[in-house]
Design a protein around this motif. Structure first.
Motif, PDB file in Angstrom:
ATOM      1  N   ASP A   1       0.872  -1.204   0.000  1.00  0.00           N
ATOM      2  CA  ASP A   1       0.000   0.000   0.000  1.00  0.00           C
ATOM      3  C   ASP A   1       0.886   1.223   0.000  1.00  0.00           C
ATOM      4  O   ASP A   1       1.519   1.549   1.024  1.00  0.00           O
ATOM      5  CB  ASP A   1      -0.888   0.003   1.240  1.00  0.00           C
ATOM      6  N   GLU A   2       0.942   1.840  -1.139  1.00  0.00           N
ATOM      7  CA  GLU A   2       1.808   3.007  -1.287  1.00  0.00           C
ATOM      8  C   GLU A   2       1.427   4.116  -0.323  1.00  0.00           C
ATOM      9  O   GLU A   2       2.274   4.881   0.137  1.00  0.00           O
ATOM     10  CB  GLU A   2       1.700   3.521  -2.727  1.00  0.00           C
ATOM     11  N   GLY A   3       0.079   4.175   0.036  1.00  0.00           N
ATOM     12  CA  GLY A   3      -0.370   5.241   0.933  1.00  0.00           C
ATOM     13  C   GLY A   3      -0.256   4.862   2.399  1.00  0.00           C
ATOM     14  O   GLY A   3      -0.543   5.679   3.288  1.00  0.00           O
ATOM     15  N   ASN A   4       0.174   3.598   2.657  1.00  0.00           N
ATOM     16  CA  ASN A   4       0.349   3.130   4.044  1.00  0.00           C
ATOM     17  C   ASN A   4      -0.864   3.466   4.927  1.00  0.00           C
ATOM     18  O   ASN A   4      -0.767   4.249   5.875  1.00  0.00           O
ATOM     19  CB  ASN A   4       1.634   3.710   4.653  1.00  0.00           C
ATOM     20  N   ASP A   5      -1.986   2.889   4.521  1.00  0.00           N
ATOM     21  CA  ASP A   5      -3.253   3.085   5.287  1.00  0.00           C
ATOM     22  C   ASP A   5      -3.547   4.576   5.432  1.00  0.00           C
ATOM     23  O   ASP A   5      -3.589   5.139   6.531  1.00  0.00           O
ATOM     24  CB  ASP A   5      -3.160   2.403   6.647  1.00  0.00           C
ATOM     25  N   PHE A   6      -3.749   5.217   4.254  1.00  0.00           N
ATOM     26  CA  PHE A   6      -3.921   6.667   4.173  1.00  0.00           C
ATOM     27  C   PHE A   6      -5.006   7.187   5.113  1.00  0.00           C
ATOM     28  O   PHE A   6      -4.900   8.243   5.706  1.00  0.00           O
ATOM     29  CB  PHE A   6      -4.251   7.044   2.721  1.00  0.00           C
ATOM     30  N   ASP A   7      -6.108   6.400   5.249  1.00  0.00           N
ATOM     31  CA  ASP A   7      -7.234   6.890   6.062  1.00  0.00           C
ATOM     32  C   ASP A   7      -7.164   6.458   7.524  1.00  0.00           C
ATOM     33  O   ASP A   7      -8.110   6.671   8.301  1.00  0.00           O
ATOM     34  CB  ASP A   7      -8.567   6.458   5.442  1.00  0.00           C
TER      35      ASP A   7
ATOM     36  N   ILE B   1      -9.758   5.807   1.295  1.00  0.00           N
ATOM     37  CA  ILE B   1      -9.655   7.173   1.836  1.00  0.00           C
ATOM     38  C   ILE B   1     -10.884   7.513   2.684  1.00  0.00           C
ATOM     39  O   ILE B   1     -11.256   8.670   2.825  1.00  0.00           O
ATOM     40  CB  ILE B   1      -9.424   8.201   0.712  1.00  0.00           C
ATOM     41  N   ASP B   2     -11.545   6.485   3.205  1.00  0.00           N
ATOM     42  CA  ASP B   2     -12.737   6.679   4.054  1.00  0.00           C
ATOM     43  C   ASP B   2     -12.491   5.943   5.363  1.00  0.00           C
ATOM     44  O   ASP B   2     -12.568   4.712   5.414  1.00  0.00           O
ATOM     45  CB  ASP B   2     -13.978   6.124   3.330  1.00  0.00           C
ATOM     46  N   ALA B   3     -12.162   6.699   6.377  1.00  0.00           N
ATOM     47  CA  ALA B   3     -11.826   6.074   7.665  1.00  0.00           C
ATOM     48  C   ALA B   3     -12.992   5.289   8.237  1.00  0.00           C
ATOM     49  O   ALA B   3     -12.812   4.324   8.990  1.00  0.00           O
ATOM     50  CB  ALA B   3     -11.379   7.138   8.655  1.00  0.00           C
ATOM     51  N   ASP B   4     -14.283   5.730   7.866  1.00  0.00           N
ATOM     52  CA  ASP B   4     -15.462   5.032   8.415  1.00  0.00           C
ATOM     53  C   ASP B   4     -15.870   3.844   7.557  1.00  0.00           C
ATOM     54  O   ASP B   4     -16.762   3.066   7.942  1.00  0.00           O
ATOM     55  CB  ASP B   4     -16.633   6.019   8.499  1.00  0.00           C
TER      56      ASP B   4
ATOM     57  N   HIS C   1      -6.604   1.344   9.913  1.00  0.00           N
ATOM     58  CA  HIS C   1      -5.944   0.077  10.217  1.00  0.00           C
ATOM     59  C   HIS C   1      -6.249  -0.998   9.180  1.00  0.00           C
ATOM     60  O   HIS C   1      -6.201  -2.205   9.454  1.00  0.00           O
ATOM     61  CB  HIS C   1      -6.312  -0.439  11.625  1.00  0.00           C
ATOM     62  N   ILE C   2      -6.623  -0.525   7.979  1.00  0.00           N
ATOM     63  CA  ILE C   2      -6.812  -1.455   6.863  1.00  0.00           C
ATOM     64  C   ILE C   2      -5.967  -0.915   5.716  1.00  0.00           C
ATOM     65  O   ILE C   2      -6.151   0.234   5.285  1.00  0.00           O
ATOM     66  CB  ILE C   2      -8.288  -1.552   6.425  1.00  0.00           C
ATOM     67  N   CYS C   3      -5.026  -1.731   5.294  1.00  0.00           N
ATOM     68  CA  CYS C   3      -4.131  -1.267   4.242  1.00  0.00           C
ATOM     69  C   CYS C   3      -4.917  -1.021   2.968  1.00  0.00           C
ATOM     70  O   CYS C   3      -5.899  -1.724   2.660  1.00  0.00           O
ATOM     71  CB  CYS C   3      -3.031  -2.304   3.981  1.00  0.00           C
ATOM     72  N   GLY C   4      -4.472  -0.029   2.220  1.00  0.00           N
ATOM     73  CA  GLY C   4      -5.189   0.391   1.042  1.00  0.00           C
ATOM     74  C   GLY C   4      -5.407  -0.686   0.037  1.00  0.00           C
ATOM     75  O   GLY C   4      -6.427  -0.675  -0.676  1.00  0.00           O
ATOM     76  N   ASP C   5      -4.461  -1.681  -0.089  1.00  0.00           N
ATOM     77  CA  ASP C   5      -4.646  -2.693  -1.094  1.00  0.00           C
ATOM     78  C   ASP C   5      -5.787  -3.652  -0.778  1.00  0.00           C
ATOM     79  O   ASP C   5      -6.250  -4.395  -1.644  1.00  0.00           O
ATOM     80  CB  ASP C   5      -3.324  -3.481  -1.289  1.00  0.00           C
ATOM     81  N   SER C   6      -6.306  -3.605   0.482  1.00  0.00           N
ATOM     82  CA  SER C   6      -7.444  -4.463   0.865  1.00  0.00           C
ATOM     83  C   SER C   6      -8.591  -3.658   1.463  1.00  0.00           C
ATOM     84  O   SER C   6      -9.574  -4.211   1.945  1.00  0.00           O
ATOM     85  CB  SER C   6      -6.975  -5.543   1.864  1.00  0.00           C
ATOM     86  N   ASP C   7      -8.463  -2.320   1.403  1.00  0.00           N
ATOM     87  CA  ASP C   7      -9.480  -1.412   1.975  1.00  0.00           C
ATOM     88  C   ASP C   7     -10.458  -1.008   0.880  1.00  0.00           C
ATOM     89  O   ASP C   7     -10.057  -0.391  -0.119  1.00  0.00           O
ATOM     90  CB  ASP C   7      -8.787  -0.171   2.560  1.00  0.00           C
TER      91      ASP C   7
END
Length: 305
Positions: free
Chosen positions: A5-11, A24-27, A14-20
């Motif tokens: 995840d290049e953004g390292n769990d941007f939001d 960009i939605d924390a909720d 605690h869910i990495c972007g590649d599986s989120d």
């Protein structure tokens, strides 16, 4: 922590972007409508402003009413039987207040008189007491007569040619009895002697006529009771000589209009064609034949002057 995840769990959920699903939605799509918050105009409204009023459900007092209780009756339009009427159907006649010609009358205008039943003094009377006697026409024996057959002759005023005369012009002289000086005399005292003539009579109800047969006998004319007590006072008030204003002044039982000698009770007793009031010798047919100023009936020599 998120090697893929290049953004390292941007939001920071605690869910990495590649599986989120919503990187960009924390909720993470809190309303589960498959729209991430960044794309969701109502992130906490599953129906996403279903009534399209620009207010999300969580803030919308009427989520299924685009007008949001436009009549301000605390009932949302989707459950308001009269959504445009604050008073709804206050008379419960199935017609909303703003469309109801009689909004507070359950029966509306039952008698079709254009007066609503809540203010109609005669609910079952289409003409509404036309004579203004406070009796509705359906119960008024004389609906167009405010005095309700005042003379008690069973004729209402709108049909009664003489509304104040129970006998209805008894003598047929086209003058009602209440204003007729001689209500039973069609000729109306033709000889002007203040005495009426008629074969008929009437004692009016409510008048004490009996007293004129007792204590007040002979006072009918004096008390002006000839009309009110016509029968009781008949003999005193009746004109026995309707065409003789002097009423048999010589008391010979012959009315003046039929009496050859209206001023002579003996009616030319000597048959000389001269009535006694004009006859110098009332008992002498020759009328002092010898001209001695002594009438023959007392002249010892009636042919000798």
């Amino acid at each position: 922590s998120c090697p893929h995840d290049e953004g390292n769990d941007f939001d920071s959920d605690h869910i990495c972007g590649d599986s989120d699903s919503c990187p960009i939605d924390a909720d993470n799509d809190p309303d589960s409508d498959n729209l991430c918050s960044i794309d969701d105009v109502c992130p906490h409204d599953t129906s996403n402003d279903l009534d399209s009023d620009g207010i999300c459900e969580s803030s919308d007092s009427c989520p299924l009413d685009a007008d949001n209780d436009v009549d301000s009756d605390s009932l949302c339009g989707d459950v308001d039987s009269c959504p445009l009427s604050t008073l709804n159907d206050i008379d419960q006649d199935g017609i909303c207040f703003i469309l109801d010609s009689c909004p507070v009358a359950y029966t509306n205008d039952a008698d079709s008189d254009f007066v609503c039943d809540d203010v109609d003094s005669c609910l079952d009377d289409a003409i509404n007491d036309p004579d203004s006697d406070y009796i509705c026409s359906v119960r008024d024996s004389c609906p167009h007569d405010s005095r309700n057959d005042f003379d008690d002759d069973a004729l209402c005023m709108d049909q009664d040619s003489c509304p104040n005369d129970a006998a209805n012009d008894a003598d047929s002289d086209v003058i009602c009895g209440d204003v007729d000086s001689c209500p039973y005399d069609a000729n109306n005292d033709v000889d002007d002697d203040n005495l009426c003539f008629s074969d008929d009579c009437w004692d009016h109800l409510g008048v004490s006529c009996a007293q004129y047969l007792g204590l007040k006998e002979g006072q009918c004319r004096q008390d002006n009771m000839c009309i009110a007590c016509g029968c009781t006072c008949y003999n005193e008030c009746q004109d026995l000589c309707p065409f003789d204003p002097d009423n048999d002044v010589d008391s010979d039982s012959l009315c003046g209009d039929e009496d050859n000698c209206p001023l002579d009770p003996d009616n030319d007793i000597d048959a000389d064609n001269l009535c006694s009031n004009e006859d110098s010798c009332a008992l002498d047919a020759a009328n002092d034949f010898d001209s001695d100023d002594i009438c023959g009936n007392i002249d010892s020599c009636e042919f000798d002057p």
